[in-house]
Design an enzyme around this catalytic site. Structure first.
Site, PDB file in Angstrom:
ATOM      1  N   ASP A 131     -40.810  -8.730 -12.479  1.00 17.85           N
ATOM      2  CA  ASP A 131     -39.847  -8.275 -13.479  1.00 17.85           C
ATOM      3  C   ASP A 131     -39.068  -9.409 -14.123  1.00 17.85           C
ATOM      4  O   ASP A 131     -38.303  -9.197 -15.062  1.00 17.85           O
ATOM      5  CB  ASP A 131     -38.891  -7.238 -12.883  1.00 17.85           C
ATOM      6  CG  ASP A 131     -38.035  -7.793 -11.736  1.00 17.85           C
ATOM      7  OD1 ASP A 131     -38.055  -9.024 -11.502  1.00 17.85           O
ATOM      8  OD2 ASP A 131     -37.359  -6.986 -11.072  1.00 17.85           O
ATOM      9  N   ASP A 258     -45.186 -26.823  -5.940  1.00 20.00           N
ATOM     10  CA  ASP A 258     -44.471 -26.400  -7.139  1.00 20.00           C
ATOM     11  C   ASP A 258     -42.964 -26.450  -6.944  1.00 20.00           C
ATOM     12  O   ASP A 258     -42.208 -26.189  -7.889  1.00 20.00           O
ATOM     13  CB  ASP A 258     -44.908 -24.995  -7.565  1.00 20.00           C
ATOM     14  CG  ASP A 258     -44.730 -23.971  -6.462  1.00 20.00           C
ATOM     15  OD1 ASP A 258     -45.449 -24.080  -5.454  1.00 20.00           O
ATOM     16  OD2 ASP A 258     -43.899 -23.058  -6.604  1.00 20.00           O
TER      17      ASP A 258
END
Length: 500
Positions: A131, A258
């Protein structure tokens, strides 16, 4: 989603000077933040805003709208960055900013370039069905920890603002939504290089490396082999950074590639935590079931992550593959020596050694072993040792750090004998030790108490108090002595969670 053309734009609160958007289009996706229902400004870091050359008055007025994504500031060129990454050892060729949007870059009053990024500002092309939102708890945690790291002197991203959105987010339960505004020297990660390398895009790797050299390591442009020099410089910064983590008892929790910046900043404060009782196997992350990112494993994981960076740079380091591998491996091997040098230098400072002797490592390790065996609190033990360095009457308090107070006697004798060969006075030594051994860290239970008060009652007073205490971690602050103490058994936080 609201389009860029429809989005209202605020006035010149920011003097943007954007450079990343000038890279090829495959480096990012243009992305406007998604508006929220009812933004409310929890906190604006006014000293940082002033340092960044921002219009503080404008941010007081429009900050809720700007930092929620409802108003895009004039000059912003919002984008979501592309990157890949190894997550717990498994490679994902496309990750990217799934809930973060880079508004742009500013030049601070000292001439340094910084990114300004919104976290939790809505979905992006990299959201992978997420979301794109953030809950208030992770936003508060990142604000607290990043500002605490800054005050402790550990390179880290900074907190510029936090807002609530007036909208719920749905995780295991329904939680209040929020957006965090992060400031970083840049958001370029090892995984950013991996994104292009995984696609065989050597031109992309080269363009990124050139950009990183220009932005972070401009002196390397004159090197005989700039890309090898870049790899070495990044390795040096990571060695120094991870040593600093260990010096303050910090456990990152998700040292994926990352989550490792090439600028040498600590980034992404999800399931991170600070150790209470010293144990090198300490893990807090709820998803680190195997202890991959335990406290003592962090230096080795740093080396592993750097090896992945080195792999992406091989075609740039040397056209001859074997030569490139040999040169990169030499950097990886040197990392271990660099880390050990940084770590031991910092540990010498923590126990008050002004000079260097061959037996110093053994003395440090003996103390750490004693602390582990005696369940001694990491932060309190070193702070009390600082007091003992200048005041012999502090010995009972130091000894009380251990389950069996008499257990520290042998080590103290060895320590005093070693100090006798250094030139410092007791007062000088104590002052120096207090400058590196904090009295206050963001204790996990205190962070959780502040989050719970906000989530359950909309009460941010504990959040504000904690930020105030942690802004001066090396000062005694007698009025806040309770914040120094480790948790009671019932207050212990055994697991922390990612913010997604």
């Amino acid at each position: 989603m609201t389009s860029t053309l429809q989005k209202n734009r605020a006035g010149a609160a920011f003097a943007f000077d954007n450079s990343y958007v000038g890279l090829p289009e495959r480096f990012f996706a243009a992305q406007t933040p998604t508006s929220v229902a009812e933004p409310w400004l929890i906190k604006l870091n006014e000293p940082l805003a002033a340092e960044l050359g921002l219009d503080v008055e404008a941010l007081r007025r429009d900050g809720a709208a700007i930092f929620s994504g409802n108003l895009v500031p004039e000059g912003a060129e919002p984008l979501a960055m592309a990157y890949a990454g190894h997550q717990f050892g498994g490679f994902s060729p496309q990750l990217g900013d799934g809930r973060a949007i880079l508004l742009g870059e500013v030049i601070d009053r000292s001439g340094r370039r910084f990114d300004i990024q919104l976290k939790g500002a809505g979905p992006t092309p990299f959201s992978r069905r997420g979301d794109g939102r953030a809950a208030i708890g992770p936003v508060m945690r990142e604000y607290i920890i990043s500002e605490a790291m800054f005050a402790l002197g550990v390179p880290a991203t900074r907190a510029l603002a936090a807002v609530t959105t007036g909208e719920p987010v749905y995780r295991e339960e329904v939680l209040p939504g929020a957006v965090f505004t992060r400031v970083a020297a840049s958001h370029i990660r090892v995984g950013t290089f991996q994104y292009f390398a995984a696609r065989g895009d050597t031109d992309g790797v080269r363009a990124l490396a050139d950009y990183v050299i220009d932005r972070h390591y401009p002196a390397l442009k004159a090197a005989d082999n700039p890309y090898l020099a870049l790899f070495s410089a990044v390795s040096e910064r990571q060695a120094a950074l991870i040593a600093r983590w260990l010096h303050v008892g910090f456990i990152h929790g998700v040292m994926n590639t990352d989550n490792m910046t090439v600028s040498g900043e600590t980034i992404d404060f999800g399931p991170c935590a600070f150790m209470d009782a010293y144990d090198p196997a300490t893990v807090f992350s709820s998803i680190d079931q195997q202890g991959r990112y335990a406290y003592a494993n962090q230096p080795g994981i740093g080396q592993w992550n750097l090896a992945r960076l080195g792999e992406t740079l091989l075609p740039l380091i040397d056209e001859e593959p074997d030569g490139a591998v040999d040169k990169a491996n030499a950097v990886i091997r040197a990392y271990g020596e660099r880390f050990q040098a940084h770590w031991l230098a910092g540990m010498r400072d923590k126990i008050g050694l002004a000079g260097e002797e061959d037996g110093d490592l053994d003395l440090v390790q003996a103390l750490l072993s004693l602390m582990q065996a005696q369940d001694a609190d990491f932060t309190l033990t070193f702070r009390r040792l600082s007091d003992l360095a200048g005041d012999e009457t502090a010995k009972p308090t130091f000894a009380a750090s251990f389950r069996e107070p008499e257990a520290c006697g042998t080590w103290l004798t060895q320590w005093r004998e070693r100090l006798s060969r250094d030139p410092q006075t007791g007062a000088e030594r104590a002052t120096a030790m207090r400058s590196v051994n904090p009295a206050f860290i963001p204790r996990n239970h205190r962070v959780e108490q502040a989050i719970e008060a906000a989530v359950e009652n909309g009460d941010f007073s504990l959040f504000e108090a904690l930020l105030s205490v942690l802004s001066k971690p090396y000062e005694d602050q007698p009025g806040f002595a309770a914040y120094r103490e480790p948790p009671q058994p019932s207050e212990r936080v055994l697991a922390t969670f990612c913010g997604t």
